[in-house]
Design an enzyme around this catalytic site. Structure first.
Site, PDB file in Angstrom:
ATOM      1  N   LEU A  42       0.824  -1.209   0.000  1.00  0.00           N
ATOM      2  CA  LEU A  42       0.000   0.000   0.000  1.00  0.00           C
ATOM      3  C   LEU A  42       0.859   1.260   0.000  1.00  0.00           C
ATOM      4  CD1 LEU A  42      -2.796  -0.937   2.573  1.00  0.00           C
ATOM      5  CD2 LEU A  42      -2.695  -1.410   0.109  1.00  0.00           C
ATOM      6  N   HIS A  46      -3.357   4.158  -2.553  1.00  0.00           N
ATOM      7  CA  HIS A  46      -4.334   3.252  -1.933  1.00  0.00           C
ATOM      8  C   HIS A  46      -5.022   3.940  -0.756  1.00  0.00           C
ATOM      9  CE1 HIS A  46      -1.374   0.221  -3.618  1.00  0.00           C
ATOM     10  NE2 HIS A  46      -2.508  -0.173  -4.162  1.00  0.00           N
ATOM     11  N   SER A 204       2.978   0.528  -6.671  1.00  0.00           N
ATOM     12  CA  SER A 204       3.731  -0.425  -5.852  1.00  0.00           C
ATOM     13  C   SER A 204       5.010  -0.841  -6.559  1.00  0.00           C
ATOM     14  CB  SER A 204       2.868  -1.649  -5.546  1.00  0.00           C
ATOM     15  OG  SER A 204       1.711  -1.274  -4.813  1.00  0.00           O
ATOM     16  N   ARG A 205       5.007  -0.841  -7.887  1.00  0.00           N
ATOM     17  CA  ARG A 205       6.195  -1.259  -8.636  1.00  0.00           C
ATOM     18  C   ARG A 205       7.286  -0.192  -8.647  1.00  0.00           C
ATOM     19  NH1 ARG A 205       2.183  -4.183 -11.852  1.00  0.00           N
ATOM     20  NH2 ARG A 205       2.743  -6.405 -11.917  1.00  0.00           N
TER      21      ARG A 205
END
Length: 308
Positions: A42, A46, A204-205
């Site tokens: 997260l 998010h 997230s990447r």
């Protein structure tokens, strides 16, 4: 789940049955539920969706599930960041209460799930006409996996409202069409992309990027921003795409001694059917693209005179 510390105010369920018992009590209490689907790791994007859900509904639930059905055999399923403890801690830090369902793969896919689509068995959902272009060219089975897992979770969670981020705009359009066509009784909210201070879309990447790669990670954002600015003087889509492509190629040359940049695609598409606009833009558009910075694939988009 061994050794997991559940922070105050955070409720965690590991089975669908237990989650549904909790959800049934909300229905009996006439309380509404907002839902945020995630794969974990997260970030502020998010958390902004959770904030929107809490503002709209009495309770909020998240799912944290790295969905194997949306990863091709050559993609990063094994290395995708899994940070459950940090995720729960972040929720507790920002919110007084939240409920999280963390199901197991064998419960979500009771018939099993093979990486090779040709070997898969069981029920899957596909949204025709919106899944094969743009992201679907590089990731041909991605939206089949996304539509399948979101349909499962909408059936499990039964929220009044669901919240997605605009960063994954094609995903939003696919899910929007799936909700309409399959008559899910849920309101879908598409929330603005949350960005780093320099404009990079949160993902997230992004944690994959080295410091040098992070320096060049704005290449796609800059290309899309250029198209958006040029849109004020020309509505000719090929001209805009040519300018964005040239900017990316120039950045490739500047970066070649430090890191590899590879253009996947740049697109100007109709929001109605995601088809490429080949001439003048008349009724708004979705400007989107994907690039590899090192081995990390980054996506982004701008919606121009469009409300989904």
């Amino acid at each position: 789940m061994n050794g997991l510390r559940i922070p105050p105010g955070i409720r965690v369920f590991n089975t669908i049955k237990d989650f549904r018992q909790w959800r049934r009590q909300l229905l009996l209490d006439r309380k509404t539920l907002g839902y945020v689907p995630t794969m974990g790791a997260l970030h502020q994007g998010h958390l902004s969706l959770v904030t929107q859900a809490k503002a709209a509904c009495d309770h909020v639930a998240l799912t944290i599930f790295v969905n194997p059905a949306q990863f091709a055999p050559n993609e990063d399923l094994a290395t995708y960041p899994r940070t459950l403890q940090a995720d729960l801690d972040a929720l507790a830090q920002h919110f007084d209460q939240a409920t999280v369902l963390v199901p197991q793969v064998n419960e979500m896919y009771p018939s099993g799930i093979e990486p090779d689509v040709a070997k898969q068995v069981g029920a899957f959902v596909e949204v025709k006409g919106f899944s094969h272009q743009l992201e679907g060219v590089t990731r041909p089975h991605f939206f089949r996996g996304v539509a399948t897992v979101v349909s499962k979770f909408l059936n499990i969670v039964e929220p009044e409202e669901v919240f997605f981020g605009q960063k994954d705009v094609q995903q939003c359009i696919v899910i929007q069409r799936m909700i309409r066509d399959l008559h899910f009784n849920v309101k879908m909210n598409i929330c603005p992309t949350i960005r780093e201070t320099d404009g990079l879309a949160m993902s997230s990447r992004n944690t994959y990027l080295t410091p040098i790669q992070r320096k060049y990670a704005l290449v796609l954002y800059n290309a899309l921003k250029l198209m958006e600015e040029m849109y004020n003087t020309t509505k000719h889509a090929p001209t805009l795409i040519a300018a964005a492509t040239e900017l990316i190629h120039k950045t490739q040359q500047e970066a070649q001694a430090e890191c590899e940049i590879k253009l996947d695609y740049i697109s100007i598409a109709s929001p109605d059917n995601l088809r490429e606009i080949e001439g003048e833009i008349t009724n708004g558009c979705i400007m989107s693209g994907a690039v590899f910075v090192g081995k990390t694939r980054l996506i982004d988009n701008f919606m121009v005179n469009v409300n989904l």
